[in-house]
Design a protein around this motif. Structure first.
Motif, PDB file in Angstrom:
ATOM      1  N   THR A  58       0.677   3.021  -4.309  1.00 48.22           N
ATOM      2  CA  THR A  58      -0.092   2.352  -3.231  1.00 48.22           C
ATOM      3  C   THR A  58      -1.325   2.977  -2.777  1.00 48.22           C
ATOM      4  OG1 THR A  58       2.046   1.823  -2.710  1.00 48.22           O
ATOM      5  CG2 THR A  58       0.631   1.536  -0.998  1.00 48.22           C
TER       6      THR A  58
ATOM      7  N   SER B 237      -5.652  -5.038  -6.945  1.00 45.65           N
ATOM      8  CA  SER B 237      -6.431  -5.037  -5.565  1.00 45.65           C
ATOM      9  C   SER B 237      -6.709  -6.366  -4.979  1.00 45.65           C
ATOM     10  CB  SER B 237      -7.602  -4.084  -5.705  1.00 45.65           C
ATOM     11  OG  SER B 237      -7.256  -2.700  -6.112  1.00 45.65           O
ATOM     12  N   CYS B 238      -7.413  -7.030  -5.705  1.00 43.77           N
ATOM     13  CA  CYS B 238      -7.969  -8.607  -4.991  1.00 43.77           C
ATOM     14  C   CYS B 238      -6.737  -9.283  -4.968  1.00 43.77           C
ATOM     15  CB  CYS B 238      -8.680  -9.406  -6.264  1.00 43.77           C
ATOM     16  SG  CYS B 238     -10.205  -8.282  -6.558  1.00 43.77           S
TER      17      CYS B 238
ATOM     18  N   SER C 169      -3.702  -8.455  -3.891  1.00 44.44           N
ATOM     19  CA  SER C 169      -3.224  -7.572  -2.589  1.00 44.44           C
ATOM     20  C   SER C 169      -4.145  -8.212  -1.372  1.00 44.44           C
ATOM     21  CB  SER C 169      -3.095  -6.360  -2.655  1.00 44.44           C
ATOM     22  OG  SER C 169      -2.715  -5.545  -1.582  1.00 44.44           O
ATOM     23  N   LEU C 170      -5.465  -8.172  -1.530  1.00 45.99           N
ATOM     24  CA  LEU C 170      -6.066  -8.555  -0.337  1.00 45.99           C
ATOM     25  C   LEU C 170      -6.051  -9.855  -0.065  1.00 45.99           C
ATOM     26  CD1 LEU C 170      -9.502  -6.666  -1.403  1.00 45.99           C
ATOM     27  CD2 LEU C 170      -7.828  -6.099   0.631  1.00 45.99           C
TER      28      LEU C 170
ATOM     29  N   ILE D 262      -4.037   1.887  -5.112  1.00 44.46           N
ATOM     30  CA  ILE D 262      -4.697   0.448  -4.841  1.00 44.46           C
ATOM     31  C   ILE D 262      -5.085   0.395  -3.545  1.00 44.46           C
ATOM     32  CG2 ILE D 262      -3.592  -1.682  -4.310  1.00 44.46           C
ATOM     33  CD1 ILE D 262      -1.352  -1.110  -6.462  1.00 44.46           C
ATOM     34  N   ASN D 263      -4.724   1.026  -2.295  1.00 42.48           N
ATOM     35  CA  ASN D 263      -5.291   0.915  -1.157  1.00 42.48           C
ATOM     36  C   ASN D 263      -6.852   1.415  -1.337  1.00 42.48           C
ATOM     37  OD1 ASN D 263      -3.161  -0.059  -0.007  1.00 42.48           O
ATOM     38  ND2 ASN D 263      -2.504   1.966   0.834  1.00 42.48           N
ATOM     39  N   ARG D 264      -7.094   2.479  -1.991  1.00 41.28           N
ATOM     40  CA  ARG D 264      -8.649   2.990  -1.974  1.00 41.28           C
ATOM     41  C   ARG D 264      -9.197   2.166  -3.022  1.00 41.28           C
ATOM     42  NH1 ARG D 264      -6.250   8.198  -3.462  1.00 41.28           N
ATOM     43  NH2 ARG D 264      -6.514   7.890  -5.728  1.00 41.28           N
ATOM     44  N   MET D 265      -8.816   1.203  -3.935  1.00 37.35           N
ATOM     45  CA  MET D 265      -9.646   0.166  -4.554  1.00 37.35           C
ATOM     46  C   MET D 265      -9.972  -1.046  -3.596  1.00 37.35           C
ATOM     47  SD  MET D 265     -11.047  -0.118  -7.621  1.00 37.35           S
ATOM     48  CE  MET D 265     -12.130  -1.428  -8.115  1.00 37.35           C
ATOM     49  N   GLU D 266      -8.936  -1.131  -2.887  1.00 34.55           N
ATOM     50  CA  GLU D 266      -9.212  -2.318  -1.852  1.00 34.55           C
ATOM     51  C   GLU D 266     -10.240  -2.005  -1.157  1.00 34.55           C
ATOM     52  OE1 GLU D 266      -5.523  -3.128   0.552  1.00 34.55           O
ATOM     53  OE2 GLU D 266      -4.577  -3.897  -1.469  1.00 34.55           O
TER      54      GLU D 266
ATOM     55  N   LEU E  17      -6.616  -2.660 -12.245  1.00 39.49           N
ATOM     56  CA  LEU E  17      -6.613  -2.257 -10.913  1.00 39.49           C
ATOM     57  C   LEU E  17      -7.420  -3.287 -10.111  1.00 39.49           C
ATOM     58  CD1 LEU E  17      -6.011  -0.167  -8.820  1.00 39.49           C
ATOM     59  CD2 LEU E  17      -8.044   1.332  -9.657  1.00 39.49           C
TER      60      LEU E  17
END
Length: 232
Positions: free
Chosen positions: A131, A102-103, A105-106, A134-138, A98
């Protein structure tokens, strides 16, 4: 407009010399925390293993998605800064996946590139993430980094240090930069380099590259770096 690692404080492509002092003053805000370096001494095996696998997965994404190398470099920078400020529970391998997704994606967003979550997770067994997860983890990653996404990295200092040199042939600055860049990419994989500021890594990479490319001028280059007011 995509983020340029060589000019993290501006969206302009040209080199802005008046930003150099700000780069040196701010670089400590874009590196792993000092507490993390102390943790490495007590839990070195776990974090070294975690980081090694994470980097392997990030590089795998680079090849499968045909990204330029700056995206995985930025993703690893985010990952290092995150795990240095957020305790990672052991025995939960899904967390690593995760964090990596996330990293990546950012980093892709900062470079204005599309990142396919489904393609990255294709073939994964055991854990896949939607999604929303992942957005929460971002957001968790961003919060740990104090939302400093425009990372100051060794690439931010390469042009400045090369500008200190009096090259016999000005056109040789590009091969020198290319070799220093290659060294910086390779250095990121070594966990021991987390102890050094980006500017020091950049200066060291350029010195190594200059010794390889221009051995006769190396003593002069070395004096230029050592006499720089920003280098201690």
């Amino acid at each position: 407009m995509e983020f340029d690692l060589e000019n993290p404080l501006t969206s302009l492509k040209e080199y802005l010399s008046d930003e150099i002092p700000d780069l040196f003053l701010s670089e400590s805000d874009h590196v792993p925390s000092k507490n993390f370096l102390r943790c490495l001494r007590t839990s070195a095996e776990f974090y070294a293993s975690f980081r090694e696998e994470a980097i392997s997965r990030i590089l795998q994404a680079q090849y499968s998605c045909n990204y330029d190398p700056f995206i995985p470099y930025l993703a690893v920078n985010y990952m290092d800064r995150f795990i240095s400020r957020q305790e990672i529970p052991q025995g939960k391998p899904w967390i690593l996946r995760l964090v990596v997704i996330s990293c990546l994606s950012l980093a892709a967003k900062m470079k204005n590139k599309h990142f396919s979550i489904s393609n990255f997770q294709e073939g994964e067994t055991g854990f896949t993430f939607d999604t929303q997860t992942i957005n929460r983890m971002e957001l968790v990653v961003l919060d740990a980094m104090n939302w400093r996404m425009r990372s100051i990295t060794p690439f931010s200092f390469v042009h400045f240090f090369i500008s200190l040199f009096e090259l016999n042939d000005p056109s040789s600055s590009q091969p020198l930069k290319d070799r220093a860049t290659e060294i910086i990419f390779k250095a990121q994989n070594e966990i021991k380099f987390l102890e050094f500021k980006p500017s020091i890594i950049a200066a060291s990479a350029i010195l190594v590259a200059s010794k390889e490319r221009f051995p006769s001028q190396f003593p002069s280059f070395q004096r230029s770096i050592y006499s720089c007011e920003f280098v201690k």
